[in-house]
Design an enzyme around this catalytic site. Structure first.
Site, PDB file in Angstrom:
ATOM      1  N   ASP A 253       0.884  -1.158   0.000  1.00 14.76           N
ATOM      2  CA  ASP A 253       0.000   0.000   0.000  1.00 14.76           C
ATOM      3  C   ASP A 253       0.927   1.215   0.000  1.00 14.76           C
ATOM      4  O   ASP A 253       2.108   1.123   0.334  1.00 14.76           O
ATOM      5  CB  ASP A 253      -0.956  -0.006   1.207  1.00 14.76           C
ATOM      6  N   TRP A 254       0.362   2.355  -0.369  1.00 11.31           N
ATOM      7  CA  TRP A 254       1.205   3.532  -0.618  1.00 11.31           C
ATOM      8  C   TRP A 254       1.867   4.027   0.677  1.00 11.31           C
ATOM      9  O   TRP A 254       1.228   4.654   1.518  1.00 11.31           O
ATOM     10  CB  TRP A 254       0.364   4.608  -1.295  1.00 11.31           C
TER      11      TRP A 254
END
Ligand code: BGC
Length: 775
Positions: A253-254
């Protein structure tokens, strides 16, 4: 160590339309030619949304972007918080809406449309869908998730993934795993026992991986039992790849990466967004220090190269999008997403009659999606007020009063007075209520389940003026509807319906479409009834999933709690009857297959769609199991008076539980209940089925209880013989004390004076017994 090659930012590399038509060399061939520095670079993005190119070898950068219910491609400066604008794209209903359709085919068609839009914009991977369970109704991101039930979430998400990927575009199944809250989402440790993970939090991921093979899986920000998902080898390799056979790429995930080299070793292939070379540097340092094997780097690089190669054909051939056709599909999806919770017959509204007062700002300014990284810039936006006016033009007067300002918590007396006046002059009032945008978003959780007090005051005032009130709700996650729903004659739960929600709502209110949505989550009576009270959102960095398997209806059933509306509920303008339940064991044994058939009849006077739900119970289980679990469902569309037999096949998993001692799934032999109905609390027909399953008693050990030894088919008779005629036999069979004695670990009993069994022989005897008894 040489300097890593510069990141190329030119358009030719970032626009995959510029790809050479001949495919790049095979990933293994490219891998052979890469320097270690280039490999390390490939394991991180080159910016917010692109992988890294290796120009000299013809490896392009490909674009991955949000998702999931529409494309959010940012043309300018990227950010993952939805702050900068994105190109126009069809905004389908978010997952909370789509889940209520219970319609896998529809989700596949929505997926196809999403895939086409990606193809038109040169996007290689759409970042979604999210299949995290709705553990707490307060999770700020529940609008982006499907359900409190893993089977429903998994089936629907698999349909969506198949649709997107049929267009040559990848998906990213997220957020793996146990990302069930937004509070401290980047650091919290979800403390969950393995059986609960396997039975509740993993199965939606597992189902999608096994049946739809998503190109990528996105690991979550949080920790699971103290280990960051982004560097958990058990999660990312043993379970995802080993148990489920995932062969795609794992992306962070970012900003989820903590220790980059640990992630590579654990199975996290691609770090996003790009870290400006920091991740690559750590990888290089770890390889040179000998703490990270180059083989681990190669394995991850190969997956990045494979992804780029998989995307190449689609990127080379952009598709065009028929925006009007996609809007029509968004309307169909929105129509199928809304759930009619109650209706005393006031709906559908007739095309002629006295004035209809439409009240509530959300009728004019729709709330149609949630906030954060999934925010889509719609190609157009329907509003219910405009659509109702257009539909009723010339036949029925439609008046409007805003009633409230969604941006304000203060009641505006003038707006209320105007609404009351409109209500008084009308035959029927359609009141649009819901959660203001600021109430639910990625990044934080909700504080309560209530609608704004101003809206409830408005409802009271309007209902006092005119009792014919129909409420339409716009909310991405559950709101408390009691006690105020008693003031309504009908209640339509619209969730968030995407860009065509206005037209869909008008169609449903006017009976141009028959409501078919079913709740994918329970509406509790009170917040305090929900399973996570006291254990959400955790404290001091930990959230303990103490309710275990019992989330959603599993909890409300276990505690026999009344609910406002049960899981699976949804009304139609027609009615359905269920007859002739047949339950056939197709295959018995340890991996059973059971067919369930039932005849459904449309007993009303309109055509409509029924969702037939099959729940399984295991009353004879040797472990605690939920009262019932959804194990299959199917939809059937019927003309008035028509009947059809529908079939649902139940596989072994429908009966299995995760055996925490054996560390695998097992179907325990015995009797199971099969319940068929229109909701979890509206069971119409039930039957039992006996399955041979397996004898799953846990292996014997010296410290197994005497009772377990005695009950064992192999060891029991041997022990019986050994104690025959001794004082021990009498003690163990004693009607008063026997139970206590049989609960003593055998090894302890052997130390009692006069024991007929030797302690020294026990370990060997247990091992021999287990070898003989276990499959
Ligand atoms: C979200 C993801 C999203 C990513 C990129 C993250 O903050 O959790 O769902 O795909 O950003 O925008």
């Amino acid at each position: 160590m040489s300097t890593p090659p510069a990141v190329h930012d030119d358009d030719a590399l970032h626009s995959d339309r510029a790809l050479p038509s001949d495919r790049p060399a095979s990933p293994t061939e490219v891998l052979r030619q890469l320097t270690l520095e280039e490999k390390a670079d490939l394991l991180g993005g080159s910016d917010f949304w692109h992988t890294t190119a290796v120009e000299r070898l013809g490896v392009p950068a490909v674009m991955v972007t949000d998702g999931p219910h529409g494309l959010r491609k940012q043309d300018g400066e990227g950010d993952h918080l939805g702050l900068t604008a994105s190109v126009p794209a069809t905004c389908f209903p978010p997952a909370a809406g789509l889940a209520s359709t219970w319609d896998v085919d529809l989700l596949t068609r929505v997926g196809e449309a999403l895939g086409r839009e990606c193809r038109a914009e040169g996007v290689a991977v759409l970042l979604g869908p999210g299949v995290n369970m709705k553990r707490s109704p307060l999770c700020g991101r529940n609008f982006e998730y499907f359900s409190e039930d893993p089977l429903l979430a998994g089936e629907l998400a698999a349909g969506l993934v198949r649709g997107v990927q049929s267009q040559g575009v990848g998906t990213s199944l997220k957020h793996f795993a146990a990302n069930n809250q937004e509070t401290q989402r980047m650091t919290i440790s979800a403390d969950v026992d393995e059986r609960t993970l396997r039975e509740i939090y993993f199965p939606a991921f597992e189902r999608v991986v096994r049946t739809a093979q998503p190109w990528t899986v996105m690991c979550s920000y949080n920790k699971i039992n103290g280990v960051y998902a982004s560097q958990d080898p058990w999660l990312l390799t043993d379970v995802l790849r080993g148990d489920w056979g995932f062969d795609g790429l794992v992306v962070s995930d970012w900003g989820a990466v903590d220790v980059r080299e640990d992630g590579v070793r654990a199975g996290l292939d691609l770090e996003m967004p790009g870290s400006g070379g920091l991740g690559a540097q750590r990888i290089l340092e770890a390889v040179s220090a000998g703490t990270l094997a180059e083989a681990d780097v190669d394995r991850a690089v190969l997956r990045v190269l494979n992804l780029v190669r998989r995307a190449a054909p689609g990127l080379a051939e952009p598709l065009t999008v028929d925006a009007a056709a996609h809007h029509a599909l968004a309307r169909e999806a929105a129509t199928a997403s809304a759930v009619l919770l109650r209706n005393d017959g006031v709906l559908p509204l007739a095309a002629t009659g006295g004035p209809v007062a439409v009240v509530g700002e959300f009728a004019r300014t729709p709330r149609f999606q949630g906030a954060g990284s999934s925010q889509v810039n719609p190609t157009r936006l329907d509003d219910a007020l405009g659509c109702l006016r257009a539909e009723l033009a010339g036949s029925r007067e439609v008046t409007f009063a805003a009633g409230y300002d969604p941006q304000s918590e203060e009641t505006d007396a003038a707006l209320v007075a105007e609404a009351v006046e409109a209500a008084r002059a009308a035959e029927v009032v359609v009141l649009f209520l819901g959660l203001p945008a600021s109430y639910e978003s990625e990044g934080y959780d909700r504080e309560h389940l209530n609608l704004p007090a101003t809206q409830l005051e408005l409802l009271d005032a309007v209902a006092d003026a005119n009792p014919n009130v129909v409420v339409v709700l716009s909310n991405g996650s559950v709101v408390a509807v009691e006690p105020w729903q008693e003031r309504t004659r009908a209640l339509l739960e619209g969730w968030l319906l995407g860009q065509a929600g206005g037209a869909a709502t008008a169609d449903l209110l006017l009976g141009r479409a028959n409501p078919s949505g079913r709740l994918a989550e329970t509406l509790p009576v009170h917040y305090l009834d929900n399973p996570t009270v006291g254990a959400f959102p955790g404290e001091l960095g930990h959230v303990r999933y103490g309710e275990g398997l019992l989330i959603g209806y599993r909890w409300y059933d276990a505690h026999a709690l009344r609910v406002a509306h049960p899981f699976g509920h949804g009304l139609s303008y027609t009615t359905f009857g269920y007859t002739d339940l047949e339950v056939d064991v197709v295959t018995d044994g340890p991996v059973p297959v059971v067919d369930v058939r039932v005849t459904v009849t449309n007993t009303g006077d309109r055509e409509g769609t029924e969702t037939v739900q099959v729940y399984v119970s295991d009353p004879e289980a040797s472990v605690q199991r939920p009262e019932q679990e959804l194990r299959g469902f199917t939809r059937v569309h019927l003309a008035p008076g028509a009947s059809q037999q529908v079939a649902v096949r139940l596989d072994a998993r429908a009966f299995a539980f995760w055996h925490s001692v054996l560390g695998r799934w097992t179907v325990e032999g015995g009797e199971f209940g099969v319940r068929v109905g229109a909701s979890s609390r509206d069971v119409r027909l039930a039957a039992t089925v006996r399955l041979t399953g397996e004898d799953v008693r846990p292996p014997l050990a010296p410290d197994s209880e005497v009772g377990e030894w005695l009950a064992h088919p192999v060891a029991g008779p041997v022990l019986r013989e050994a104690i025959a005629g001794t004082g021990f036999e009498g003690m163990l069979d004693d009607p008063h004390n026997g139970q206590m004695m049989r609960a003593i670990p055998l090894v302890r009993l052997t130390r009692f004076p006069g024991s007929p069994v030797e302690e020294s022989s026990l370990a060997e005897r247990a091992a021999a017994t287990n070898a003989q008894a276990q499959p």
